[in-house]
Design a protein around this motif. Structure first.
Motif, mmCIF file in Angstrom:
data_model
loop_
_atom_site.group_PDB
_atom_site.id
_atom_site.type_symbol
_atom_site.label_atom_id
_atom_site.label_comp_id
_atom_site.label_asym_id
_atom_site.label_seq_id
_atom_site.Cartn_x
_atom_site.Cartn_y
_atom_site.Cartn_z
ATOM 1 N N THR A 32 23.689 21.659 24.552
ATOM 2 C CA THR A 32 24.197 20.406 24.261
ATOM 3 C C THR A 32 25.002 20.324 22.891
ATOM 4 N N ALA A 33 24.801 21.302 22.190
ATOM 5 C CA ALA A 33 25.711 21.540 20.948
ATOM 6 C C ALA A 33 27.035 21.787 21.314
ATOM 7 N N VAL A 34 27.080 22.932 22.160
ATOM 8 C CA VAL A 34 28.247 23.336 22.718
ATOM 9 C C VAL A 34 29.163 22.572 23.303
ATOM 10 N N THR A 35 28.566 21.775 24.346
ATOM 11 C CA THR A 35 29.009 20.665 25.277
ATOM 12 C C THR A 35 29.592 19.640 24.396
ATOM 13 N N ALA A 36 28.831 19.388 23.342
ATOM 14 C CA ALA A 36 29.315 18.219 22.319
ATOM 15 C C ALA A 36 30.763 18.568 21.578
ATOM 16 N N THR A 37 30.662 19.722 21.236
ATOM 17 C CA THR A 37 31.826 20.175 20.664
ATOM 18 C C THR A 37 33.001 20.461 21.500
ATOM 19 N N ALA A 38 32.479 20.931 22.791
ATOM 20 C CA ALA A 38 33.669 20.893 23.768
ATOM 21 C C ALA A 38 34.435 19.484 24.063
ATOM 22 N N ALA A 39 33.480 18.443 24.143
ATOM 23 C CA ALA A 39 34.093 17.006 24.009
ATOM 24 C C ALA A 39 35.059 16.649 22.925
ATOM 25 N N GLY A 40 34.791 17.376 21.809
ATOM 26 C CA GLY A 40 35.632 17.179 20.767
ATOM 27 C C GLY A 40 37.146 17.778 20.914
ATOM 28 N N LEU A 41 36.963 18.952 21.505
ATOM 29 C CA LEU A 41 38.372 19.632 21.787
ATOM 30 C C LEU A 41 39.370 18.772 22.809
ATOM 31 N N LEU A 42 38.547 18.031 23.600
ATOM 32 C CA LEU A 42 39.340 16.975 24.347
ATOM 33 C C LEU A 42 39.708 16.020 23.876
ATOM 34 N N TRP A 43 38.950 15.472 22.848
ATOM 35 C CA TRP A 43 38.982 13.999 22.182
ATOM 36 C C TRP A 43 40.051 14.292 20.749
ATOM 37 N N HIS A 44 39.735 15.208 20.108
ATOM 38 C CA HIS A 44 40.452 15.364 18.859
ATOM 39 C C HIS A 44 40.327 16.474 18.444
ATOM 40 N N PRO A 45 41.221 17.640 18.780
ATOM 41 C CA PRO A 45 41.010 19.201 18.615
ATOM 42 C C PRO A 45 41.386 19.604 17.166
ATOM 43 N N LEU A 46 42.040 18.660 16.451
ATOM 44 C CA LEU A 46 42.453 19.140 15.014
ATOM 45 C C LEU A 46 41.592 18.321 13.916
ATOM 46 N N VAL A 47 40.581 17.626 14.446
ATOM 47 C CA VAL A 47 39.711 17.066 13.464
ATOM 48 C C VAL A 47 38.550 18.085 13.254
ATOM 49 N N VAL A 48 38.224 18.423 11.803
ATOM 50 C CA VAL A 48 36.977 18.966 11.398
ATOM 51 C C VAL A 48 35.759 18.233 11.752
ATOM 52 N N VAL A 49 34.943 19.170 12.451
ATOM 53 C CA VAL A 49 33.497 18.306 12.852
ATOM 54 C C VAL A 49 32.375 19.013 12.637
ATOM 55 N N VAL A 50 31.356 18.238 11.986
ATOM 56 C CA VAL A 50 30.260 18.873 11.464
ATOM 57 C C VAL A 50 28.936 18.144 11.764
ATOM 58 N N GLY A 51 27.807 18.560 11.982
ATOM 59 C CA GLY A 51 26.466 17.814 11.898
ATOM 60 C C GLY A 51 25.746 17.986 13.547
ATOM 61 N N ALA A 52 24.615 17.864 13.465
ATOM 62 C CA ALA A 52 23.727 18.079 14.245
ATOM 63 C C ALA A 52 23.572 17.214 15.459
ATOM 64 N N SER A 53 24.450 15.911 15.250
ATOM 65 C CA SER A 53 24.298 14.853 16.055
ATOM 66 C C SER A 53 24.699 14.899 17.578
ATOM 67 N N GLY A 54 25.409 15.939 17.763
ATOM 68 C CA GLY A 54 25.787 16.166 19.223
ATOM 69 C C GLY A 54 24.852 16.531 20.073
ATOM 70 N N ALA A 55 23.853 17.778 19.259
ATOM 71 C CA ALA A 55 22.680 18.139 19.835
ATOM 72 C C ALA A 55 21.589 17.163 20.195
ATOM 73 N N LEU A 56 21.352 16.399 18.841
ATOM 74 C CA LEU A 56 20.400 15.496 18.698
ATOM 75 C C LEU A 56 20.672 14.314 20.050
ATOM 76 N N PHE A 57 21.870 14.011 20.334
ATOM 77 C CA PHE A 57 22.206 13.187 21.280
ATOM 78 C C PHE A 57 21.671 13.833 22.689
ATOM 79 N N GLY A 58 21.992 15.012 22.689
ATOM 80 C CA GLY A 58 21.607 15.938 23.670
ATOM 81 C C GLY A 58 20.111 15.847 24.213
ATOM 82 N N LEU A 59 19.294 15.930 23.155
ATOM 83 C CA LEU A 59 17.777 15.743 23.330
ATOM 84 C C LEU A 59 17.484 14.329 23.675
ATOM 85 N N ILE A 60 18.178 13.322 23.291
ATOM 86 C CA ILE A 60 17.840 11.949 23.665
ATOM 87 C C ILE A 60 18.390 11.596 24.893
#
Length: 266
Positions: free
Chosen positions: A144-172
């Motif tokens: 889910t961490a990988v799919t979260a950042t893949a969504a960022g590639l489609l949404w805002h590919p030039l924005v620097v992204v950090v944080g565990a929240s993508g994976a945490l939302f995956g757990l939820i």
């Protein structure tokens, strides 16, 4: 080796440690068979939390060494975040730094960001790991961490992204769909607990301007995995071998990513 005599010789209660080690061995065997999670001292959720704290500490020290002082603790610069493993797709696509697809989830934009995410991991992680086992947990977290950042590639590919929240939302997201399938009052109470966390985290994310693309990508992929993950213990035992293999490969990918991150500093 006589465990009891060894611990007695150094002034510890040998009997207590003997039983403790035997319990850990039994839990390890059950975890390999997909029946249980690892012992609490070695749980994946705890190790992930410690890894996040360690990498944040290293980032703050590097920031201080670069003359950023307290800013590195509360509001690190974009350059420091990228240096510390943050996701920036141009570096991934143009320079082949694919390890950022995992290391970004261990990089945080300040103490408040880290504190909130680790609070969620501490609250949500152990419960879910006990339910689906350590192998399923690490695989779910990293996928889910990988799919979260893949969504960022489609949404805002030039924005620097950090944080565990993508994976945490995956757990939820996983927990909501999985416990809904389980049925019964206790499972539905868990589902509702996770729903409350999802709402709370989403509102907090709106207030601080968090990465909603990662949240959405992680939650959706987690929910899909929750609909397909086996509930019956017999089915889990049948799939324990492939699941342990995939979890081992995921763990090696994470370890390699962290090694490549450290290597990039030199």
């Amino acid at each position: 080796m006589d465990i009891k005599r060894l611990f007695d010789s150094i002034g510890l209660n040998g009997t207590r440690w003997q039983w403790r080690i035997l319990r850990w061995q039994r839990q390890w065997q059950q975890a390999r068979q997909g029946q249980a999670s690892l012992p609490e001292a070695l749980s994946v959720s705890r190790l992930l939390l410690l890894a996040n704290l360690l990498l944040f500490s290293v980032m703050v020290l590097r920031g201080a060494a670069l003359g950023q002082g307290m800013n590195a603790l509360l509001r690190p610069t974009t350059e420091l975040l990228v240096l510390s493993g943050g996701q920036w797709w141009p570096l991934v696509l143009d320079q082949g730094q694919w390890w950022r697809c995992l290391t970004y989830a261990f990089t945080h934009g300040g103490l408040l960001h880290l504190g909130f995410n680790m609070m969620v991991l501490y609250q949500v992680g152990p419960q879910l790991e006990r339910e689906i086992g350590s192998a399923g947990f690490i695989l779910l977290y990293l996928l889910t961490a990988v799919t979260a950042t893949a969504a960022g590639l489609l949404w805002h590919p030039l924005v620097v992204v950090v944080g565990a929240s993508g994976a945490l939302f995956g757990l939820i997201g996983f927990s909501i769909s999985y416990f809904h399938r389980c049925g019964g009052p206790m499972a539905h109470a868990q589902r509702d607990f996770m729903l409350r966390w999802a709402i709370f985290a989403f509102i907090f994310g709106l207030l601080v301007g968090a990465d909603n693309a990662a949240h959405l990508g992680g939650a959706c992929s987690g929910a899909l995995l929750g609909f397909g993950y086996p509930i019956r213990l017999q089915r889990r035992r049948q799939l324990a071998g492939p699941l342990n293999l995939l979890a081992g490969l995921a763990g090696l990918a994470l370890l390699a990513s962290l090694v490549l991150l450290v290597a990039s500093w030199f």
